[in-house]
Design an enzyme around this catalytic site. Structure first.
Site: not given
Length: 294
Positions: A249-252, A291
């Site tokens: 779910e990480d926005a990055g 990332w």
């Protein structure tokens, strides 16, 4: 002699790890110079200050600064540093997969030897993940700085302050009265104390999770209020180096995929899952390079 060396794999670039460690001027748990990093670590009952730098392409040079280099200290530091820089993971299979992916191939060529800079202390890893929830990275470092300065142990060496992360038994005794003035949200304050209580009572520990499957380790962590799916995955990726742990779910991650594929909109969760399919078993490293692309 207060120095020793640790051999490193061919696929390791210390300077890229150092770049990661330099990412915030508010970082309080290590101090970076141009070509080295200095950190304080508790070894048995002592606080040991050590410096890490590249000796040559095949070795890191470790220098203990504040005490004699005993066999116990040497062994503890070597285990910690190999864990910190993920030196024991053979990442060649990930590079083989990425060579077949036009989106990841260029990233790997550009950042060859970049590895997950871990957080060997599970408690620190989880608390840091909680502190960073729903705020920008700069403010997360500000919160950590205040938290560590207020409740951690400090050593002064050559006029410079070095810090240890607060212990669970210390944090378990805290409450809103002392955490809210540091600009913790009320929810974050409660989560930090609840998680600390679980560690202080030995309900959860690094030793209890060691050797478990990713799914079982996640389930045990997520039984504790304040540890959700993102936090559990992040901590297991950073502390245990599970290669298949990644915060879906990480926005990055979503932004990186959008940029790499030149999409007009952020990808849906299904599109993110599709991107990761070719990296099954290496999701953590795919995440690391996504990332890095940001």
């Amino acid at each position: 002699m207060k120095t020793f060396t640790i051999p490193v794999p061919t696929e390791f670039d210390f300077n890229l790890s150092l770049d990661f460690l330099k990412r915030s001027p508010r970082e309080i748990l290590h101090r970076c110079e141009e070509t080295s990093v200095t950190k304080l670590l508790k070894v048995d009952h002592d606080a040991v200050l050590f410096n890490v730098q590249q000796q040559d392409r095949e070795n890191l040079r470790i220098h203990v600064l504040n005490t004699k280099l005993t066999l116990s200290i040497k062994n503890t530091l070597e285990i910690y540093i190999r864990d910190w820089f993920d030196l024991d993971t053979d990442i060649k299979p990930f590079y083989t997969l990425s060579a077949k992916d036009k989106y990841m191939k260029n990233l790997v060529e550009k950042f060859y030897g970049y590895r997950i800079v871990g957080q060997p202390d599970l408690f620190e890893s989880i608390i840091w993940a909680v502190l960073g929830q729903q705020i920008n990275l700069s403010f997360a470092y500000t919160l950590k700085q205040r938290f560590v300065e207020q409740f951690g142990v400090k050593m002064i060496f050559n006029g410079i302050d070095y810090h240890l992360f607060p212990r669970p038994d210390v944090v378990a005794l805290l409450n809103d009265d002392v955490l809210l003035p540091l600009q913790f949200s009320r929810q974050k304050s409660k989560y930090v104390v609840t998680i600390s209580e679980a560690f202080a009572s030995n309900e959860i520990s690094k030793e209890k999770l060691a050797g478990l499957s990713l799914q079982n380790a996640k389930e045990k962590l997520m039984k504790i209020k304040g540890i959700g799916n993102w936090t559990a995955n992040y901590a297991l990726m950073k502390t245990f180096h599970y290669p298949d742990a990644f915060p879906l779910e990480d926005a990055g991650v979503h932004n990186a995929i959008k940029n790499l594929k030149r999409m007009k909109e952020k990808p849906t969760l299904d599109q993110v899952k599709t991107f990761y399919k070719k990296y099954r078993g290496w999701e953590a490293y795919a995440t690391l390079y996504l990332w890095k692309s940001l």
